[in-house]
Scaffold this motif. Sequence first.
Motif, short mmCIF file in Angstrom:
data_model
loop_
_atom_site.label_atom_id
_atom_site.label_comp_id
_atom_site.label_asym_id
_atom_site.label_seq_id
_atom_site.Cartn_x
_atom_site.Cartn_y
_atom_site.Cartn_z
N LEU A 1 -23.73 -40.72 -20.28
CA LEU A 1 -23.37 -41.81 -19.35
C LEU A 1 -22.76 -41.21 -18.09
CD1 LEU A 1 -21.78 -44.22 -21.96
CD2 LEU A 1 -24.07 -44.34 -21.00
N GLY A 2 -23.44 -40.27 -17.49
CA GLY A 2 -22.92 -39.57 -16.33
C GLY A 2 -22.74 -40.46 -15.12
N ASN A 3 -23.38 -41.63 -15.10
CA ASN A 3 -23.24 -42.52 -13.95
C ASN A 3 -21.97 -43.38 -14.04
OD1 ASN A 3 -24.08 -44.03 -16.09
ND2 ASN A 3 -25.64 -45.17 -14.97
N VAL A 4 -21.26 -43.34 -15.16
CA VAL A 4 -20.04 -44.12 -15.31
C VAL A 4 -18.86 -43.25 -14.87
CG1 VAL A 4 -18.54 -45.30 -16.94
CG2 VAL A 4 -21.00 -45.41 -17.22
N THR A 5 -18.18 -43.68 -13.83
CA THR A 5 -17.02 -42.93 -13.35
C THR A 5 -15.85 -43.87 -13.22
OG1 THR A 5 -17.63 -43.32 -11.04
CG2 THR A 5 -18.43 -41.29 -12.05
N LEU A 6 -14.68 -43.31 -13.33
CA LEU A 6 -13.44 -44.08 -13.17
C LEU A 6 -12.71 -43.59 -11.94
CD1 LEU A 6 -12.04 -44.17 -16.80
CD2 LEU A 6 -13.14 -46.00 -15.57
N GLY A 7 -12.19 -44.52 -11.19
CA GLY A 7 -11.38 -44.16 -10.05
C GLY A 7 -9.92 -44.07 -10.43
N SER A 8 -9.12 -43.61 -9.50
CA SER A 8 -7.69 -43.46 -9.79
C SER A 8 -7.03 -44.82 -10.01
CB SER A 8 -6.99 -42.71 -8.66
OG SER A 8 -7.12 -43.43 -7.44
N PHE A 9 -7.49 -45.84 -9.31
CA PHE A 9 -6.92 -47.18 -9.50
C PHE A 9 -7.20 -47.70 -10.91
CE2 PHE A 9 -7.22 -51.83 -9.35
CZ PHE A 9 -5.92 -52.11 -8.94
N ASP A 10 -8.40 -47.46 -11.42
CA ASP A 10 -8.75 -47.91 -12.78
C ASP A 10 -7.88 -47.22 -13.82
OD1 ASP A 10 -10.78 -49.54 -11.81
OD2 ASP A 10 -12.26 -47.92 -11.92
N ILE A 11 -7.65 -45.95 -13.65
CA ILE A 11 -6.85 -45.21 -14.63
C ILE A 11 -5.39 -45.63 -14.56
CG2 ILE A 11 -5.99 -42.91 -15.22
CD1 ILE A 11 -8.74 -41.85 -14.52
N LEU A 12 -4.84 -45.76 -13.36
CA LEU A 12 -3.44 -46.19 -13.24
C LEU A 12 -3.25 -47.62 -13.75
CD1 LEU A 12 -2.45 -44.61 -9.82
CD2 LEU A 12 -1.84 -43.84 -12.11
N LEU A 13 -4.21 -48.49 -13.50
CA LEU A 13 -4.14 -49.85 -14.02
C LEU A 13 -4.18 -49.85 -15.55
CD1 LEU A 13 -4.14 -52.91 -13.40
CD2 LEU A 13 -6.63 -52.79 -13.50
N ALA A 14 -5.00 -49.01 -16.13
CA ALA A 14 -5.07 -48.92 -17.59
C ALA A 14 -3.77 -48.39 -18.17
CB ALA A 14 -6.25 -48.05 -18.00
N TYR A 15 -3.14 -47.42 -17.50
CA TYR A 15 -1.83 -46.91 -17.96
C TYR A 15 -0.77 -48.02 -17.91
CZ TYR A 15 -2.93 -41.94 -18.32
OH TYR A 15 -3.42 -40.73 -18.72
N VAL A 16 -0.76 -48.78 -16.83
CA VAL A 16 0.22 -49.87 -16.70
C VAL A 16 -0.02 -50.93 -17.77
CG1 VAL A 16 0.97 -51.75 -15.19
CG2 VAL A 16 0.66 -49.46 -14.27
N VAL A 17 -1.28 -51.26 -18.03
CA VAL A 17 -1.60 -52.23 -19.08
C VAL A 17 -1.15 -51.71 -20.43
CG1 VAL A 17 -3.54 -53.28 -20.32
CG2 VAL A 17 -3.47 -53.35 -17.84
N THR A 18 -1.34 -50.42 -20.70
CA THR A 18 -0.90 -49.83 -21.97
C THR A 18 0.60 -49.94 -22.13
OG1 THR A 18 -2.71 -48.24 -21.84
CG2 THR A 18 -0.93 -47.73 -23.34
N ILE A 19 1.35 -49.65 -21.09
CA ILE A 19 2.81 -49.72 -21.15
C ILE A 19 3.27 -51.15 -21.38
CG2 ILE A 19 4.91 -49.42 -19.78
CD1 ILE A 19 3.49 -47.03 -18.45
N ILE A 20 2.73 -52.09 -20.62
CA ILE A 20 3.17 -53.49 -20.72
C ILE A 20 2.81 -54.07 -22.09
CG2 ILE A 20 2.77 -55.81 -19.81
CD1 ILE A 20 2.57 -54.50 -17.03
N VAL A 21 1.60 -53.83 -22.56
CA VAL A 21 1.18 -54.38 -23.85
C VAL A 21 2.01 -53.79 -24.98
CG1 VAL A 21 -0.72 -54.40 -25.52
CG2 VAL A 21 -1.14 -54.99 -23.15
N SER A 22 2.30 -52.50 -24.93
CA SER A 22 3.09 -51.90 -26.01
C SER A 22 4.51 -52.46 -26.04
CB SER A 22 3.12 -50.38 -25.87
OG SER A 22 3.82 -49.98 -24.71
N ILE A 23 5.11 -52.69 -24.89
CA ILE A 23 6.47 -53.25 -24.86
C ILE A 23 6.47 -54.70 -25.31
CG2 ILE A 23 8.38 -53.88 -23.32
CD1 ILE A 23 7.81 -51.32 -21.76
N VAL A 24 5.51 -55.49 -24.87
CA VAL A 24 5.46 -56.90 -25.24
C VAL A 24 5.21 -57.07 -26.73
CG1 VAL A 24 4.10 -59.01 -24.95
CG2 VAL A 24 4.82 -57.73 -22.95
#
Length: 127
Positions: free
Chosen positions: A20-43
């Motif tokens: 799946l070489g055509n699938v790339t993630l940008g920095s915004f996608d990764i940072l958003l996923a990190y924030v979602v991980t933090i918020i979901v784990s705390i909630v």
Amino acid sequence: MFDLVYNTLFFASYSNVFGLGNVTLGSFDILLAYVVTIIVSIVVALALRIPLLPSKPYRYSFDVSAIYPTPIIAIGIFSIFLVLNYTFMYNGLLLAVIIGILSALFVKYLFDFVFPKPLNGDEGEDI
């Protein structure tokens, strides 16, 4: 400190082993996923009635809380998945939610078995 974000971006966007070489993630996608991980784990940790902060004194407390170690474990596991270039669906957001839930469940039910608390200075081993 931000070398982890750069390395994660490099490994996630360079190429994909699974064709799946055509699938790339940008920095915004990764940072958003990190924030979602933090918020979901705390909630979820708060929903499982894990206290927000450990008992006092904070410095010598080995109690688990929603602030520490729940999001730290979630971020670590999510980073492993990103470095392995596995993001599942929705640019890693669904994986972030799943890992946030599982890390809160781990801290609630299995953390004390995997990482036991040290003995107090007053208590000794039975001889």
